[in-house]
Structures are given as C-alpha cells and as structure tokens.
Scaffold this active site. Structure first.
Site, PDB file in Angstrom:
ATOM      1  N   CYS A  20      14.851 -21.114  -9.628  1.00 58.35           N
ATOM      2  CA  CYS A  20      15.262 -20.515 -10.892  1.00 58.35           C
ATOM      3  C   CYS A  20      14.092 -19.749 -11.489  1.00 58.35           C
ATOM      4  CB  CYS A  20      15.754 -21.580 -11.870  1.00 58.35           C
ATOM      5  SG  CYS A  20      14.489 -22.797 -12.310  1.00 58.35           S
ATOM      6  N   CYS A  23      10.791 -21.520 -12.120  1.00 58.96           N
ATOM      7  CA  CYS A  23       9.929 -21.633 -10.935  1.00 58.96           C
ATOM      8  C   CYS A  23       9.059 -20.387 -10.794  1.00 58.96           C
ATOM      9  CB  CYS A  23      10.773 -21.809  -9.669  1.00 58.96           C
ATOM     10  SG  CYS A  23      11.915 -23.197  -9.711  1.00 58.96           S
ATOM     11  N   CYS A  87     -10.782 -15.947  32.062  1.00 58.41           N
ATOM     12  CA  CYS A  87     -10.451 -17.259  32.631  1.00 58.41           C
ATOM     13  C   CYS A  87     -10.030 -18.217  31.537  1.00 58.41           C
ATOM     14  CB  CYS A  87     -11.656 -17.826  33.393  1.00 58.41           C
ATOM     15  SG  CYS A  87     -13.063 -18.151  32.303  1.00 58.41           S
ATOM     16  N   CYS A  90     -12.385 -18.774  28.615  1.00 58.88           N
ATOM     17  CA  CYS A  90     -12.292 -17.750  27.568  1.00 58.88           C
ATOM     18  C   CYS A  90     -11.169 -18.096  26.599  1.00 58.88           C
ATOM     19  CB  CYS A  90     -12.022 -16.379  28.182  1.00 58.88           C
ATOM     20  SG  CYS A  90     -13.250 -15.820  29.381  1.00 58.88           S
ATOM     21  N   ASP A 506      10.228  22.120 -10.613  1.00 61.16           N
ATOM     22  CA  ASP A 506       9.390  23.216 -10.147  1.00 61.16           C
ATOM     23  C   ASP A 506      10.325  24.239  -9.506  1.00 61.16           C
ATOM     24  OD1 ASP A 506       6.938  24.565  -9.187  1.00 61.16           O
ATOM     25  OD2 ASP A 506       7.716  23.942  -7.233  1.00 61.16           O
ATOM     26  N   ASP A 703       7.655  19.550  -4.954  1.00 57.29           N
ATOM     27  CA  ASP A 703       7.487  19.348  -3.508  1.00 57.29           C
ATOM     28  C   ASP A 703       6.110  19.725  -2.982  1.00 57.29           C
ATOM     29  OD1 ASP A 703       7.679  22.138  -3.773  1.00 57.29           O
ATOM     30  OD2 ASP A 703       8.547  22.337  -1.765  1.00 57.29           O
ATOM     31  N   ASP A 707       2.079  20.328  -7.216  1.00 59.57           N
ATOM     32  CA  ASP A 707       2.983  19.571  -8.090  1.00 59.57           C
ATOM     33  C   ASP A 707       2.509  18.142  -8.311  1.00 59.57           C
ATOM     34  OD1 ASP A 707       4.791  21.678  -8.421  1.00 59.57           O
ATOM     35  OD2 ASP A 707       5.848  21.171  -6.566  1.00 59.57           O
TER      36      ASP A 707
END
Length: 822
Positions: A20, A23, A87, A90, A506, A703, A707
């Site tokens: 809720c 929480c 190996c 490792c 624009d 765009d 702008d």
C-alpha cells in the site's frame, strides 16, 4: 558558501513486500536516511525504487535500509563475460573474487562459456573490478533490454495467490455454512443443535479457521505484526489485527467462556476466515490486473529477436543476439523481424515499422536506408550492416524510456504521499476509539458491538487503492503512448502536458518539410514545361543558392543542356547560355530591366505573395516564359494537427526566423493564432518566456539542434523523433513517427491519463472517507445500521480492484488523429 553537491549517480532497486501507499512512504524515508542519498522515489505499481546519490553509497547500505524497514530487495542476477580463464583453478579464483564482493549472495563461473553468473545486490562495476583484481578481464553481457524477471515474478505471485485462494475458499465455505446458516436459516440451526450441537460446531469452525489463518492467510500475520512492532503498520497490519482480534475473542468464547461477561459469549471465526479469503481474492485479482498494466512493456520486449542470420567468414549462420556485434552483416528474409538497428547494403523491401512509430503504412527501404530492430520485413529480402546492438538499439532505448516514465512520481501524487504517512496509524486509532465508545456507551452486549465494529473499521480501510491510483494509470497511459508512437521520456510530462494552454511550433522542419522545393511553375502560352524547366535548372545548377538546388532537384531525370557564359547579376538574378537559348532568371525588377512586362502573371504573383512565397521569372531568348516559386512546403498532416489542437481548446503559436510577411502568410493558411517571426536561434528561449507569460503552461514542438534550448525552457518539450539526438535529449516527449499527428495525440492521452488518475484518487479518498465512519457505526443511532466485517472485507478487496480496472480502461484509449486524417 559552497554550492550543494549535485547527484552524481542513480540506482534502481527492485523492492518486495510493499502492499500500500504507506509502505511506499516508509521505503522512501528509509532510503533517504542513508548518508549520501540525495533523493529516493518508490513506485508501488512497478515495485522499484529509483535512488539518486549526492556521494558514493554502497549497495549493501541501501539493501540494509530497505530490510530494516521491513521489506526486501530481491537478489538481482548479473552475467559477466570473463576472458583469460584457462582451467578450473582460474574458475575458482574468479568465483572467490566475486564472492568476496559485499552484496554477492552467490557466484558461479562456467569455463566452457567463459561466463560468470552472480546473484545479489552488488553493483556491476564492483564485480568487474573484482575480476580485474583477480587477473582477468570482464565485461557485462549486453542482451537486449529485459524486464528483470518482473513478468515471471508476477505470474508466480498470481499462481501462488490462486492456490491459496482456492485452499482458503474450500476451508472457509463450511465455516460460513455452519455459522451463517444457523443464524439465517432456522432449519439449519435446528439441524446443528439436534446433531453435532453448538459447541462441536464452534470446534469445527475453530479448526478450519485456524487452518485458513495458519496457511493461506499466514502472509498477513508474517508481514503485518512485525510492521506493527516496528511502529510502522501497513495494510497487512490492519488485516492481521482485525482478524486476530476476532479469532482470539472466539477462542476465549470457545474454550474459556467464563472469562467473558454474561451475554457476550459469541464466536467470530466466520468473519476471520471470510475476511482472509476475500482479501486473498482481492490480492489475486490485483496481481492479475498489475500484470496487465505492464503489458505494453512486455509487448515491446517481445519484439526482440532471439537470433540473427549473420554473414561471417563467407558463410551465413544463425547466432544468438548476444553475439551480434556492430559492423556485422545481417540477412533478413521476407516475413522476418529485423534483429538490430542498421543500414541496408543489399536488396530492397517494405518494412512494417508500426510497432515503433505507430504508423501503419510499410516504409520502402533501399540501399542506404536505415532499419530498426523489432520491425517486420514484408516481401523483399535484404542485407544490412548492424550499427547498434543490445542495449544500444532504438527498441532497447524505447523500453528504457517507457520504464523510466512509468517509475515517475507526478506532482498530483504529493497529496497522496502526505495522507498515507498517517493513514494506517489513524485507522488503528479510529478502531481503538470505536471499540472504546461502543464498549462504554453502546447497548448490550457492548463488548461484542465494540469488537465487531472495531474489526470492521480495521478491515474496510484501504490504503492500497490510494497507493495504486496514480502509478497504475501512469503505467498503462505511458505504455499505450508507446504503442501509438508517443514516448513520454519523463512521467511528469503526463501531467504538465494536460495543463498546457498554448502549443508553440518551430516552423522549419516541424510544420514544414525542412527543405525548399519547387512548388509552383506556371508557363506562358505555347511554352513547353520540360524544356523550360531543363533550361532553368541547367543555369541554376551553376549557383549554390538553396533555391537553385531546389529547382535542379525538380528537374531530376530531364536532360540538361550545356551551359556557357554564366553570370550573376547582383541584386537582380542570373543569366547564361543554355544550349542554343539565352536564359535569364530573376525577380520582377530584373524582368523590368530587360524590358519585359510581367503583367500576364499578375494574378499568380499575387497568390504567391499571399502564400508567403517570393516569385521568380524566367525569360528565354528575350521572351517571358514562366513564373517560378520555391518554398519549404507545409507537411501534409500539419493543417489537420492544428485543427485537432484547436479542437482540444488550445492556442497554437509559430516561432520562425522568416520575415513577418512570410510567417504571417503561412500562419493564415494554417489557422495559427500567434506568430513570433524574425527570431534568431538564440532568441527562441526569450520567445518561450514571452509566450508562457502571455498564455500560461507552454508546450514547444521542435526537431533541430537549435531547438534544444527552447525545448528545455518550455514546460513540456516535444521532439520530433526524426530530428536530432540533441533535441530528443532536451525534450520530455518524443514523437517516434516524426508526424505532427502525435502532438494532439500526446495531449489527448495526457488528458485521458490525468482524468483517469483523478477518478482513481476520488474513488480511493471517497471510499475511505465515507465507509470508515459507517464501519465505526455512525448510522446506528439514526438508522440502526451496522456494517458487518464480512461486507467490509469485500468492499476493501474490491476497492483496489476497482482502481486497477479503471486504470486498465486506458488500454482501450484511441488517438484522436487516425492515419486517414492526414
């Protein structure tokens, strides 16, 4: 005085155990209390916390804070590609190095795949550094965007709740039949009394209710009582206290009735069992609905291919997506999904990009065209070179943007946060007061009335509905936007866009195509169009002016005569010999200088002037041959988009660097309300401020790189998806299709989402405000009405389901501008 440190990093944590809004508040307060944390926002619907840091903070500190608050951080799973292992020794060294990192719960390393799989809360950087210190190289494996197992966890949660609901229902049904049957149906009461007897009936109810509470219902007590002990009660605490009170009272009535006052020996096993069952039903329905709220993200994730057909070493082979690298050449056959982003190098086809842009018409693709991962090839076959893979693809970025927006906290939620901080403690106080008032002043049996009404108050309170009201609507709304090509990069834009009073555009590249084109060519009587166009284009090909390039482009495909003697007449025009003809091109004053009368084209020139176009004239061998106009044409969908914005009650403004006459001519054509003309790029920010001062909330659509400052200054920046990355980064909303249809669609979606949130909040607050007093018994003195705890449990269970169901209605939202309207 030193400036405050800016947040230097962010981290996203999955959170388990929240039920809720209370929480949410506790997790946020716990995280903000960690030294170094600048801000923490928790989303109940996504079950994630977004944490920003002012200084470095260990992951363990965050996890510990969340767990101390009574919640959990599920262990994340990280995969590393490890190089240099030869190996088993490792493998052992890498495993030990990873296991020593704070926050690692488990680490396994596979030599054959050279892959390490780590679960825990440690950061990827710390894991890579540990491997590096051990003497090996590691990097994070970069699959396409995933949902961190959220869908699988939610499916598992719904399955578990369904199982528990069925068990609880099977155990509760006999309890309900024994108790309610004996109260409401006299023959049933007679049957019980003459066969098993009331005491045995109570014992059966005790046994069955104990099973309901100890198994399907144990989640409420395991979470609710510890939260209560920490002084941070939540909804589970309300259920736990209410049902346990009823159960313990019944226990005393069953096994030690002498401890109770005369006339108060009654059992309430049936409310306890039914309450648990009904709330499990609500949780189950809620879990199913929550899964549907993230359906849009799941669909986006489902667009990702599992394999790609890659050319390597002269052969083609299907390989896993994780192994695809930038620069790989990938083959796509008809009907296949494009696996990653790239550029075509062979073949041609049509590609369905509707899942990315929302545009239903397949797009033609030929050599050099870009393709986007997740789109579907239609009939042709082609090969392309991968330019972005894994998390760098447009689809992966879209998923990340949608998830980020879904995790946002809107300003409208501030009130909810303030209320939920004290809501549950207040409900417990009201329940205690209810019991005290009924016990002190109620009719006999006062103890029974006090208990039943206090339990009803505890059970009917529903902080869940308040906590889910905003985030579920945001999740569904932003997801629906992504499906229609509108991406909300920031969730706050949902609310701010709804409040916009003016939309500014624009001009160049946004309202218009962004490139000059030959728009008008009218000829004198008896003149051949192709011949004049070829001669004019041949001469203009010698010029570097943008208008000249537009005329040359219009003549593409025509044979151009050879040009000699090219000369630019400053302030008038140009002239040259094109083949056998003398060609002169310029304004009306050039024609007048040549002694030519342009009156034959007077009507056309006047129309062009009204449209904001500057006419040019062409003379061939001393005779007026044509009038020409070059302009940046208005996009086909622009007029309809502006009409749609007016239909939404918005003012529309245009910001342009053009001279005022040209700008106002375009504004007249489009029905634009306000024109800001002759604006230099650096003046756009001031133009935004002036528009905001005059009209209020402002959305700006652009765009280009120039702008970006205006997009940032506007209350909501809307970037055209086909524009520059700089503009997209500065904007809060991105229109993936590049179509202006997305502007009214985004605003309409914003209005629909905020309206949906307000409906949810009204329901959540009205429900609690109205029904808690009813449960406390305020209607008893006047009407003799009391609310049974069983009905209270049913109402509470349905409250959250109502909020989720209302949010899911947004999935059926349809954009006001359909493709046919363009």
């Amino acid at each position: 005085m030193n400036a405050p440190a800016k947040p230097v990093a962010t981290r996203s944590l999955p959170i388990e155990g929240m039920h809720c809004a209370s929480c949410v508040g506790r997790v946020e307060r716990a995280l903000r209390a960690v030294p170094g944390v600048a801000e923490a926002n928790v989303n109940l619907a996504t079950e994630r916390a977004e944490v920003r840091f002012a200084s470095p903070v260990e992951a363990d500190a965050l996890v510990e804070a969340v767990r101390n608050a009574g919640f959990d951080v599920p262990q994340a799973r990280v995969e590393l590609q490890v190089e240099g292992m030869t190996c088993a020794s490792c493998v052992g060294r890498v495993e030990r190095a990873l296991q020593a990192v704070p926050g690692v719960a488990e680490a396994t390393v596979n030599l054959a795949t050279e892959r390490a799989t780590i679960t825990g809360s440690a950061g990827t950087e710390a894991l890579i550094a540990a491997v590096d210190r051990a003497g090996y190289d590691a990097r994070e494996r970069r699959p396409a965007a995933t949902d961190d197992g959220m869908a699988a966890r939610r499916d598992a949660e719904a399955t578990e709740l369904r199982r528990d609901l069925l068990i609880a229902g099977a155990l509760t049904l006999p309890v309900f039949a024994l108790e309610m049957g004996s109260h409401m149906i006299p023959p049933v009461h007679h049957l019980i009394m003459t066969t098993i007897g009331m005491q045995t009936s109570w014992l059966i109810q005790f046994a069955l209710t104990t099973l309901v509470m100890a198994f399907p219902g144990i989640r409420f007590y395991a979470l609710g009582f510890p939260a209560l002990a920490r002084g941070a009660p939540d909804m589970n605490s309300l259920v736990a206290v209410g049902t346990m009170a009823a159960f313990l009272y019944s226990l005393v009535a069953t096994f030690a009735p002498g401890l109770l006052p005369a006339g108060t020996v009654n059992v309430y096993y049936e409310p306890a069992a039914v309450i648990v069952t009904l709330i499990l039903l609500g949780r189950y329905l809620e879990a199913r609905a929550k899964g549907r709220t993230s359906a849009a993200i799941q669909r986006l994730i489902g667009l990702q291919s599992k394999t790609a057909r890659v050319r390597r070493d002269g052969a083609s082979a299907d390989i896993p997506m994780a192994e695809v690298q930038p620069g790989d050449v990938i083959e796509v056959r008809p009907g296949e999904r494009v696996p990653v982003d790239g550029a075509l190098i062979e073949g041609e086809s049509y590609v369905d990009e509707s899942m990315i842009t929302g545009e239903p018409v397949p797009v033609a693709k030929a050599e050099g065209a870009t393709v986007v991962g997740g789109t579907v090839n239609q009939t042709g076959a082609f090969a392309f070179r991968a330019t972005a893979v894994g998390g760098d693809t447009m689809l992966a970025q879209i998923i990340r943007m949608v998830e980020a927006a879904q995790g946002a906290k809107l300003p409208i939620q501030a009130l909810v946060d303030r209320v939920t901080m004290w809501f549950v403690p207040a409900v417990i106080a009201v329940a205690a007061m209810t019991f005290a008032v009924w016990f002190s002043f109620g009719p006999a049996p006062a103890l029974t009335f006090g208990l039943v009404n206090a339990v009803a108050v505890l059970i009917i309170a529903c902080p869940c509905a308040m906590g889910l009201a905003t985030p579920t609507s945001i999740m569904v709304g932003t997801g629906r936007g992504a499906e229609t090509g509108v991406l909300f990069r920031k969730g706050e834009a949902l609310q701010l866009l709804k409040e916009a009073r003016v939309v500014a555009f624009d001009k160049t590249g946004t309202l218009t195509e962004g490139a000059p084109r030959l728009t008008d060519l009218e000829l004198a009587e008896g003149v051949d169009r192709d011949a004049v166009l070829a001669q004019v284009a041949a001469v203009e090909a010698k010029s570097e002016h943008p208008i000249a390039r537009a005329i040359v482009a219009a003549a593409e495909g025509l044979p151009l005569p050879e040009v000699t003697g090219f000369e630019s007449v400053t302030g008038f025009g140009v002239r040259a010999q094109a083949g056998a003809a003398r060609v002169e091109i310029g304004a009306d004053r050039y024609m007048a200088r040549l002694g030519l009368d342009v009156a034959a084209f007077a009507d056309t020139a006047a129309r062009l002037g009204d449209e904001g176009k500057t006419p040019l004239y062409a003379a061939i061998d001393g005779e007026l041959a044509a009038i020409i106009a070059v302009a940046d044409p208005i996009k086909a969908e622009t007029p309809a988009a502006i009409r749609a914005l007016h239909g939404l009650g918005l003012k529309v403004a245009m910001v342009s660097g053009d001279n005022r006459r040209t700008a106002e001519a375009i504004a007249r054509q489009l029905g634009i309300d306000e024109v800001v003309a002759e604006v230099l790029p650096e003046g756009k920010v001031d133009a935004m401020r002036d528009l905001k001062a005059a009209h209020g909330r402002l959305a700006f659509v652009g765009d280009g790189i120039n702008d970006a400052p205006a997009l940032a200054e506007a209350d909501v920046g809307i970037a055209i998806g086909t524009g520059t990355d700089v503009a997209i980064e500065a904007a809060e909303v991105v229109l993936m299709s590049g179509s202006l249809r997305g502007v009214p669609n985004a605003i309409a979606l914003s209005k629909a989402t905020i309206r949906n949130i307000r409906q949810n909040l009204f329901w959540a607050f009205a429900y609690n405000t109205a029904l808690i007093p009813v449960a406390a018994g305020v209607l008893w003195p006047a009407f003799g009405i009391l609310l049974s705890p069983i009905f209270a449990a049913g109402a509470m269970a349905l409250s959250s389901v109502f909020v989720l169901g209302n949010a899911l209605r947004l999935r059926r939202w349809t954009p006001p501008m359909k493709e046919a309207q363009a």
